[in-house]
Write a protein that holds these residues in place. Structure first.
Motif, PDB file in Angstrom:
ATOM      1  N   ALA A 128      44.310  27.485   4.273  1.00  0.00           N
ATOM      2  CA  ALA A 128      44.472  26.074   3.931  1.00  0.00           C
ATOM      3  C   ALA A 128      43.216  25.286   4.296  1.00  0.00           C
ATOM      4  O   ALA A 128      42.800  24.376   3.557  1.00  0.00           O
ATOM      5  CB  ALA A 128      45.689  25.498   4.654  1.00  0.00           C
ATOM      6  N   LEU A 129      42.595  25.619   5.407  1.00  0.00           N
ATOM      7  CA  LEU A 129      41.358  24.951   5.813  1.00  0.00           C
ATOM      8  C   LEU A 129      40.236  25.268   4.837  1.00  0.00           C
ATOM      9  O   LEU A 129      39.450  24.385   4.463  1.00  0.00           O
ATOM     10  CB  LEU A 129      40.991  25.393   7.229  1.00  0.00           C
ATOM     11  N   THR A 139      40.247  14.514   4.859  1.00  0.00           N
ATOM     12  CA  THR A 139      41.533  14.308   5.529  1.00  0.00           C
ATOM     13  C   THR A 139      42.256  15.635   5.734  1.00  0.00           C
ATOM     14  O   THR A 139      42.764  15.931   6.823  1.00  0.00           O
ATOM     15  CB  THR A 139      42.417  13.347   4.709  1.00  0.00           C
ATOM     16  N   ALA A 140      42.288  16.455   4.675  1.00  0.00           N
ATOM     17  CA  ALA A 140      42.919  17.773   4.791  1.00  0.00           C
ATOM     18  C   ALA A 140      42.126  18.676   5.733  1.00  0.00           C
ATOM     19  O   ALA A 140      42.712  19.490   6.453  1.00  0.00           O
ATOM     20  CB  ALA A 140      43.039  18.422   3.413  1.00  0.00           C
ATOM     21  N   HIS A 141      40.817  18.520   5.736  1.00  0.00           N
ATOM     22  CA  HIS A 141      39.973  19.312   6.647  1.00  0.00           C
ATOM     23  C   HIS A 141      40.395  19.065   8.089  1.00  0.00           C
ATOM     24  O   HIS A 141      40.607  20.018   8.856  1.00  0.00           O
ATOM     25  CB  HIS A 141      38.508  18.922   6.449  1.00  0.00           C
ATOM     26  N   HIS A 142      40.526  17.804   8.476  1.00  0.00           N
ATOM     27  CA  HIS A 142      40.943  17.489   9.839  1.00  0.00           C
ATOM     28  C   HIS A 142      42.334  18.048  10.132  1.00  0.00           C
ATOM     29  O   HIS A 142      42.567  18.626  11.193  1.00  0.00           O
ATOM     30  CB  HIS A 142      40.931  15.976  10.054  1.00  0.00           C
ATOM     31  N   ARG A 143      43.248  17.875   9.184  1.00  0.00           N
ATOM     32  CA  ARG A 143      44.621  18.338   9.399  1.00  0.00           C
ATOM     33  C   ARG A 143      44.676  19.856   9.545  1.00  0.00           C
ATOM     34  O   ARG A 143      45.322  20.390  10.457  1.00  0.00           O
ATOM     35  CB  ARG A 143      45.491  17.880   8.226  1.00  0.00           C
ATOM     36  N   GLU A 144      43.992  20.571   8.658  1.00  0.00           N
ATOM     37  CA  GLU A 144      44.092  22.024   8.657  1.00  0.00           C
ATOM     38  C   GLU A 144      43.236  22.663   9.748  1.00  0.00           C
ATOM     39  O   GLU A 144      43.566  23.741  10.246  1.00  0.00           O
ATOM     40  CB  GLU A 144      43.707  22.575   7.281  1.00  0.00           C
ATOM     41  N   SER A 145      42.135  21.992  10.148  1.00  0.00           N
ATOM     42  CA  SER A 145      41.366  22.501  11.284  1.00  0.00           C
ATOM     43  C   SER A 145      42.216  22.454  12.546  1.00  0.00           C
ATOM     44  O   SER A 145      42.240  23.412  13.341  1.00  0.00           O
ATOM     45  CB  SER A 145      40.095  21.659  11.467  1.00  0.00           C
ATOM     46  N   ARG A 146      42.914  21.348  12.704  1.00  0.00           N
ATOM     47  CA  ARG A 146      43.821  21.217  13.850  1.00  0.00           C
ATOM     48  C   ARG A 146      44.887  22.310  13.802  1.00  0.00           C
ATOM     49  O   ARG A 146      45.151  22.977  14.812  1.00  0.00           O
ATOM     50  CB  ARG A 146      44.478  19.837  13.810  1.00  0.00           C
ATOM     51  N   ARG A 147      45.476  22.515  12.646  1.00  0.00           N
ATOM     52  CA  ARG A 147      46.514  23.542  12.482  1.00  0.00           C
ATOM     53  C   ARG A 147      45.965  24.928  12.828  1.00  0.00           C
ATOM     54  O   ARG A 147      46.638  25.722  13.512  1.00  0.00           O
ATOM     55  CB  ARG A 147      47.014  23.510  11.034  1.00  0.00           C
ATOM     56  N   ALA A 179      34.084  13.724   8.813  1.00  0.00           N
ATOM     57  CA  ALA A 179      33.763  12.885   7.659  1.00  0.00           C
ATOM     58  C   ALA A 179      32.297  12.495   7.632  1.00  0.00           C
ATOM     59  O   ALA A 179      31.801  12.007   6.611  1.00  0.00           O
ATOM     60  CB  ALA A 179      34.633  11.628   7.671  1.00  0.00           C
ATOM     61  N   HIS A 180      31.595  12.721   8.740  1.00  0.00           N
ATOM     62  CA  HIS A 180      30.231  12.217   8.868  1.00  0.00           C
ATOM     63  C   HIS A 180      29.179  13.315   8.938  1.00  0.00           C
ATOM     64  O   HIS A 180      28.003  13.019   9.160  1.00  0.00           O
ATOM     65  CB  HIS A 180      30.128  11.328  10.110  1.00  0.00           C
ATOM     66  N   ILE A 181      29.581  14.557   8.734  1.00  0.00           N
ATOM     67  CA  ILE A 181      28.592  15.632   8.749  1.00  0.00           C
ATOM     68  C   ILE A 181      28.443  16.191   7.337  1.00  0.00           C
ATOM     69  O   ILE A 181      29.309  16.028   6.480  1.00  0.00           O
ATOM     70  CB  ILE A 181      28.969  16.744   9.748  1.00  0.00           C
ATOM     71  N   ALA A 182      27.334  16.848   7.091  1.00  0.00           N
ATOM     72  CA  ALA A 182      27.020  17.359   5.757  1.00  0.00           C
ATOM     73  C   ALA A 182      27.967  18.496   5.374  1.00  0.00           C
ATOM     74  O   ALA A 182      28.413  19.260   6.236  1.00  0.00           O
ATOM     75  CB  ALA A 182      25.581  17.851   5.735  1.00  0.00           C
ATOM     76  N   PRO A 183      28.269  18.613   4.068  1.00  0.00           N
ATOM     77  CA  PRO A 183      29.146  19.710   3.621  1.00  0.00           C
ATOM     78  C   PRO A 183      28.663  21.080   4.072  1.00  0.00           C
ATOM     79  O   PRO A 183      29.471  21.952   4.405  1.00  0.00           O
ATOM     80  CB  PRO A 183      29.116  19.568   2.094  1.00  0.00           C
ATOM     81  N   GLY A 184      27.344  21.273   4.084  1.00  0.00           N
ATOM     82  CA  GLY A 184      26.823  22.565   4.521  1.00  0.00           C
ATOM     83  C   GLY A 184      27.159  22.858   5.965  1.00  0.00           C
ATOM     84  O   GLY A 184      27.448  24.007   6.324  1.00  0.00           O
TER      85      GLY A 184
END
Length: 243
Positions: A128-129, A139-147, A179-184
């Motif tokens: 999911a992450l 938003t999903a990144h934060h949620r799924e990283s936590r999970r 949200a503030h770091i580069a996609p890479g």
């Protein structure tokens, strides 16, 4: 003549569950809204408007906010009211150090206790992450990283430790660092997740703790990407404390 007052971003996110006990519902709903990332640090929390959403007086809202102050999610200043808590850059870095220490202890205890169901939960969270990163959904990144991280530590069964880990994680959530770091950079962090998952499934404690250390070191180096001129982070003077 001043224009109409804008509705608070927080109020727009709150929902009232029919039949729920008011005190518990207010606390749970406020906490949920703050942790889901739609209410940036520094956002005002209008007491009367929150009370109106739940159809209650100010008293139970104040009690809920007192609890959230204790959890580090809300601040109160005399004559300025309640706001979503801000961290200074140093405090943000400190909370990530706390998270690392607690996660390291939990991982060491979790690995010997983990079983196939825990492997499945970690794999599902990792997938999911990965999907959230591919979609660019922060938003999903934060949620799924936590999970994902909680899936790795949960088998430890150390409930007090897990509660402290959850609390430390919660305090950093409104800032939304990813949200503030580069996609890479997000992709590189996710490579660490893959290493952690592989070591977890293999029950390789040395490799798991090594991957976790590398991941937290990388996180710490990226925290400087959080902008300091947007009001997300606090600029408090020495010794200034909010109650």
């Amino acid at each position: 003549m001043p224009g109409p007052r804008r509705r608070s971003a927080l109020i727009a996110l709150l929902t009232r569950e029919p039949g729920a006990a008011p005190q518990a519902a207010i606390l749970d709903e406020l906490r949920r809204a703050l942790l889901e990332g739609g209410v940036p640090p520094g956002t005002a929390i209008p007491l009367d408007e929150v009370a109106a959403v739940f159809g209650v007086s100010r008293i139970p809202v104040r009690e809920a906010l007192k609890t959230l102050i204790g959890e580090g999610l809300v601040e109160h200043r005399t004559n300025a009211g309640y706001t979503v808590a801000k961290l200074t850059p140093a405090e943000l870095a400190e909370m990530y150090l706390v998270r690392e220490a607690l996660e390291t202890a939990a991982l060491a205890a979790a690995l010997p206790a983990a079983g196939p169901a825990d492997d499945d939960a970690a794999r599902a969270a990792h997938e999911a992450l990965e999907a959230a990163i591919a979609a660019g959904d922060v938003t999903a990144h934060h949620r799924e990283s936590r999970r994902f991280h909680f899936a790795l530590v949960s088998p430890c069964g150390m409930h007090r430790l897990l509660k402290m880990f959850e609390s430390a994680w919660n305090i950093t959530e409104p800032v939304r660092p990813m949200a503030h770091i580069a996609p890479g950079d997000r992709s590189v962090l996710h490579d660490d997740h893959a290493d952690m998952l592989a070591a977890f499934v293999a029950r390789d404690a040395e490799a798991l703790l090594s991957a976790a250390r590398a991941h937290h070191s990388r996180l710490a180096s990226l925290l400087g990407a959080v902008p300091q001129h947007t009001g997300l982070l606090a600029e408090r003077g020495p010794g200034e404390i909010y109650d």
